[in-house]
Motif scaffolding. Structure first.
Motif, PDB file in Angstrom:
ATOM      1  N   PHE A  23       9.053  -4.810   8.382  1.00  0.00           N
ATOM      2  CA  PHE A  23       9.963  -3.857   8.569  1.00  0.00           C
ATOM      3  C   PHE A  23      11.183  -4.076   8.118  1.00  0.00           C
ATOM      4  O   PHE A  23      11.580  -5.284   8.031  1.00  0.00           O
ATOM      5  CB  PHE A  23       9.994  -3.598  10.032  1.00  0.00           C
ATOM      6  N   GLY A  36      -1.596 -11.100   4.044  1.00  0.00           N
ATOM      7  CA  GLY A  36      -2.494 -10.803   5.053  1.00  0.00           C
ATOM      8  C   GLY A  36      -2.508  -9.587   5.432  1.00  0.00           C
ATOM      9  O   GLY A  36      -2.671  -9.290   6.520  1.00  0.00           O
ATOM     10  N   GLN A  37      -2.020  -8.629   4.653  1.00  0.00           N
ATOM     11  CA  GLN A  37      -1.758  -7.335   5.001  1.00  0.00           C
ATOM     12  C   GLN A  37      -1.025  -7.343   6.301  1.00  0.00           C
ATOM     13  O   GLN A  37      -0.971  -6.163   7.218  1.00  0.00           O
ATOM     14  CB  GLN A  37      -2.924  -6.377   5.214  1.00  0.00           C
ATOM     15  N   ASN A  38       0.225  -7.856   6.175  1.00  0.00           N
ATOM     16  CA  ASN A  38       1.037  -7.783   7.490  1.00  0.00           C
ATOM     17  C   ASN A  38       1.997  -6.550   7.199  1.00  0.00           C
ATOM     18  O   ASN A  38       2.404  -6.402   6.055  1.00  0.00           O
ATOM     19  CB  ASN A  38       1.867  -9.031   7.696  1.00  0.00           C
ATOM     20  N   PHE A  39       2.308  -5.987   8.354  1.00  0.00           N
ATOM     21  CA  PHE A  39       3.501  -4.867   8.344  1.00  0.00           C
ATOM     22  C   PHE A  39       4.828  -5.958   8.223  1.00  0.00           C
ATOM     23  O   PHE A  39       5.031  -6.702   9.135  1.00  0.00           O
ATOM     24  CB  PHE A  39       3.393  -3.999   9.554  1.00  0.00           C
ATOM     25  N   TYR A  46       9.835   5.142  10.388  1.00  0.00           N
ATOM     26  CA  TYR A  46       9.792   5.099  11.863  1.00  0.00           C
ATOM     27  C   TYR A  46      11.260   5.489  12.222  1.00  0.00           C
ATOM     28  O   TYR A  46      12.090   4.962  11.795  1.00  0.00           O
ATOM     29  CB  TYR A  46       9.191   3.812  12.281  1.00  0.00           C
ATOM     30  N   TYR A  62       0.774  -1.296  -0.120  1.00  0.00           N
ATOM     31  CA  TYR A  62      -0.144   0.033   0.255  1.00  0.00           C
ATOM     32  C   TYR A  62       1.055   1.214  -0.049  1.00  0.00           C
ATOM     33  O   TYR A  62       0.380   2.307  -0.591  1.00  0.00           O
ATOM     34  CB  TYR A  62      -1.018   0.062   1.291  1.00  0.00           C
ATOM     35  N   PHE A 114      13.771   2.827  10.463  1.00  0.00           N
ATOM     36  CA  PHE A 114      13.028   1.981   9.809  1.00  0.00           C
ATOM     37  C   PHE A 114      12.200   2.079   8.878  1.00  0.00           C
ATOM     38  O   PHE A 114      11.193   3.000   8.925  1.00  0.00           O
ATOM     39  CB  PHE A 114      12.322   0.797  10.690  1.00  0.00           C
ATOM     40  N   PHE A 135       6.262   7.297  14.416  1.00  0.00           N
ATOM     41  CA  PHE A 135       5.982   7.503  13.117  1.00  0.00           C
ATOM     42  C   PHE A 135       6.705   8.923  12.567  1.00  0.00           C
ATOM     43  O   PHE A 135       6.585   9.906  13.240  1.00  0.00           O
ATOM     44  CB  PHE A 135       4.684   7.554  12.772  1.00  0.00           C
ATOM     45  N   ARG A 160       3.321  -2.422   4.129  1.00  0.00           N
ATOM     46  CA  ARG A 160       1.833  -3.092   4.653  1.00  0.00           C
ATOM     47  C   ARG A 160       1.680  -3.809   3.165  1.00  0.00           C
ATOM     48  O   ARG A 160       1.128  -3.078   2.080  1.00  0.00           O
ATOM     49  CB  ARG A 160       0.838  -2.291   5.102  1.00  0.00           C
ATOM     50  N   TYR A 199       4.952   8.946   5.485  1.00  0.00           N
ATOM     51  CA  TYR A 199       4.266   7.709   4.672  1.00  0.00           C
ATOM     52  C   TYR A 199       4.254   8.304   3.465  1.00  0.00           C
ATOM     53  O   TYR A 199       3.722   9.295   3.055  1.00  0.00           O
ATOM     54  CB  TYR A 199       2.832   7.560   5.435  1.00  0.00           C
TER      55      TYR A 199
END
Lengths: 114, 111
Positions: free
Chosen positions: B101, B96-99, B35, B30, B87, B45, B91, B48
């Motif tokens: 890093f 599974g739309q995991n973040f 960070y 996305y 970092f 944060f 996403r 983005y």
């Protein structure tokens, strides 16, 4: 608004024991994610909860589990602790957990397994 | 799979400009987030990028080029308090739309 809080901040356990960590998100935030941070592996995603349902899960063994309550507070449990579970466990909350949400991290729980 | 790469360390002097890169291999995501984490602290944060291009927030700017699978964070007018780890994170659409890093870049600002 109060930030994300995590309890306890520090924990020492021995191998084979289990542990429960707690996270209270920012008021109004419904998504809570958990991460494990170690020097060797960096920040790794454990799971995400939204409205009391686990929405996403990272690549961790079943010893790692969690839940979320109706007030959005979340707990993470690790059973049968191993030395390699020593890490900083961070939780992060966001309003809805959508792709554009900013995640707000708590201070973490430092777990040491002896 | 998906992975992000960042240089492990960068050193710069106060007042300088520093660029920290992030290259990634993921088939769909996305946007790219950045960070900051001070020693003993929680990640906070910074920026983005949903779309390609430059986003500016005060002394911090972030850039994304999806065609080059590349992004960077630019810090201007460096201050001692900028010494921290930085970092990048995505996403993913596909996991599974995991973040996910990156390993982080440790920035040391010298007087």
């Amino acid at each position: 608004k109060a930030g994300v809080t995590q309890t306890p901040r520090y924990l020492i356990k021995t191998r084979g024991q289990q542990v429960t960590l707690s996270c209270s998100p920012i008021s109004g935030h419904r998504s809570v994610s958990w991460y494990q941070q170690t020097p060797g592996q960096g920040l790794q995603f454990l799971f995400e909860y939204f409205s009391e349902t686990q929405r996403n899960k990272g690549n961790f063994p079943g010893r790692f589990s969690g839940r979320q309550f109706s007030n959005s507070r979340s707990e993470m449990n690790v059973s049968t602790l191993e030395l390699g579970d020593s890490a900083l466990y961070l939780c992060a909350s966001s309003p809805t957990g959508t792709s554009t949400d900013t995640q707000y991290f708590g201070p973490g729980t430092r777990l040491t397994v002896l | 799979g998906q992975s992000l790469e960042q240089p492990s360390e960068v050193t710069a002097v106060e007042g300088a400009i520093v660029q920290m890169n992030c290259t990634y291999q993921t088939s769909g995501f996305y946007g790219l987030s950045w960070y900051q984490q001070h020693d003993g602290g929680a990640p906070t944060f910074l920026s983005y990028n949903a779309l390609d291009g430059l986003e500016e927030t005060g002394r911090f700017s972030s850039f994304l080029s999806r065609s080059d699978s590349y992004g960077y964070l630019l810090l201007q007018e460096l201050q001692m308090k900028d010494s921290a780890s930085y970092f990048c994170a995505v996403r993913s659409h596909n996991y599974g739309q995991n973040f996910v890093f990156g390993p982080g870049t440790r920035l040391s600002v010298l007087p």
